[in-house]
Design a protein around this motif. Structure first.
Motif, short mmCIF file in Angstrom:
data_model
loop_
_atom_site.label_atom_id
_atom_site.label_comp_id
_atom_site.label_asym_id
_atom_site.label_seq_id
_atom_site.Cartn_x
_atom_site.Cartn_y
_atom_site.Cartn_z
N TYR A 17 0.71 -1.23 -0.15
CA TYR A 17 0.12 -0.11 -0.05
C TYR A 17 0.94 1.14 0.11
CZ TYR A 17 -4.29 -2.61 0.42
OH TYR A 17 -5.42 -3.45 -0.05
N CYS A 18 1.93 1.06 0.55
CA CYS A 18 2.83 2.35 0.66
C CYS A 18 3.25 2.62 -0.79
CB CYS A 18 3.94 2.03 1.57
SG CYS A 18 3.73 2.11 3.37
N GLN A 19 3.70 1.26 -1.44
CA GLN A 19 4.07 1.84 -3.01
C GLN A 19 2.98 2.27 -3.79
OE1 GLN A 19 5.42 -2.52 -3.35
NE2 GLN A 19 7.57 -2.19 -3.10
N GLN A 20 1.81 1.66 -3.52
CA GLN A 20 0.55 2.30 -4.36
C GLN A 20 0.50 3.67 -4.09
OE1 GLN A 20 -3.00 -0.06 -4.02
NE2 GLN A 20 -1.87 -1.73 -3.53
N ILE A 21 0.76 4.32 -2.81
CA ILE A 21 0.57 5.75 -2.50
C ILE A 21 1.80 6.35 -3.39
CG2 ILE A 21 1.27 7.53 -0.79
CD1 ILE A 21 -0.35 5.75 1.16
N GLN A 22 3.09 5.98 -3.30
CA GLN A 22 3.88 6.52 -4.23
C GLN A 22 3.54 6.51 -5.73
OE1 GLN A 22 6.80 8.15 -3.19
NE2 GLN A 22 6.60 8.76 -5.27
N GLU A 23 3.19 5.32 -6.18
CA GLU A 23 2.78 5.33 -7.46
C GLU A 23 1.47 6.20 -7.81
OE1 GLU A 23 1.55 1.27 -8.19
OE2 GLU A 23 3.75 0.67 -7.88
N THR A 24 0.82 6.39 -6.85
CA THR A 24 -0.56 7.42 -7.01
C THR A 24 0.18 9.02 -7.12
OG1 THR A 24 -2.03 6.01 -5.83
CG2 THR A 24 -2.56 8.39 -5.97
N VAL A 25 1.05 9.14 -6.24
CA VAL A 25 2.00 10.48 -6.31
C VAL A 25 2.58 10.64 -7.72
CG1 VAL A 25 3.82 11.95 -5.19
CG2 VAL A 25 2.17 10.60 -3.88
N ASP A 26 3.45 9.40 -8.11
CA ASP A 26 4.04 9.86 -9.39
C ASP A 26 3.09 9.82 -10.61
OD1 ASP A 26 6.23 9.16 -8.03
OD2 ASP A 26 6.43 7.10 -8.78
N ARG A 27 1.96 9.46 -10.53
CA ARG A 27 0.91 9.45 -11.52
C ARG A 27 0.33 10.77 -11.62
NH1 ARG A 27 -3.39 4.97 -12.23
NH2 ARG A 27 -1.73 4.06 -12.94
N PHE A 28 -0.19 11.31 -10.56
CA PHE A 28 -0.73 12.80 -10.37
C PHE A 28 0.07 13.94 -10.37
CE2 PHE A 28 -4.24 9.70 -9.43
CZ PHE A 28 -5.41 10.31 -9.95
N GLY A 29 1.35 13.65 -9.76
CA GLY A 29 2.42 14.60 -9.57
C GLY A 29 2.57 15.12 -7.93
N ALA A 46 -6.26 8.26 0.06
CA ALA A 46 -6.88 8.08 1.50
C ALA A 46 -7.41 6.35 1.51
CB ALA A 46 -8.39 8.85 1.47
N LEU A 47 -7.69 5.92 0.46
CA LEU A 47 -7.95 4.61 0.58
C LEU A 47 -6.81 3.71 0.82
CD1 LEU A 47 -10.11 2.02 0.15
CD2 LEU A 47 -9.17 1.87 -2.30
N CYS A 48 -5.41 3.92 0.44
CA CYS A 48 -4.38 3.24 0.91
C CYS A 48 -4.15 3.49 2.58
CB CYS A 48 -3.24 3.55 0.05
SG CYS A 48 -3.30 3.11 -1.77
#
Length: 118
Positions: A17-29, A46-48
């Protein structure tokens, strides 16, 4: 499953889930302004955070006591805030969590996992 195995499994899921958060930041900026104005971005993070808090509740009490440098209780509490606030979580607080706390949590979990496999 032995408690140690259960704790390691939980930590592996937390890392995911931490990695998913990082991927989300990478995707959105990596930009607070974008985060604060984009509900999709905020909801994904928030879901993560919610899932991480849920997983923390599955760690054994002994594990949490042994690894007391991590604020497990606050992580679980944040899960409850995200789950029950119905969209009113402060974006600035969430941003600080995903940019400061989540990378530190991920690194800590990876260190514990690595130490167990030695």
């Amino acid at each position: 499953m032995k408690p140690l195995d259960r704790n390691i499994s939980v930590l592996e899921h937390i890392v995911s889930y931490c990695q998913q958060i990082q991927e989300t930041v990478d995707r959105f900026g990596d930009d607070y302004q974008t985060f604060s104005t984009d509900p999709i971005y905020r909801n994904a993070a928030a879901l993560c955070i919610l899932q991480i808090g849920e997983l923390v509740g599955k760690l054994t009490e002994e594990f949490r006591a042994r690894h007391s440098s991590i604020p497990w209780r606050q992580i679980k509490a944040m899960r409850n805030i995200v789950a029950h606030s119905y969209g009113t979580v402060d974006p600035e607080t969430t941003w600080e969590i995903i940019t400061d706390d989540i990378p530190a949590l991920q690194q800590y979990c990876l260190t514990v996992i690595a130490a167990q496999s030695e």
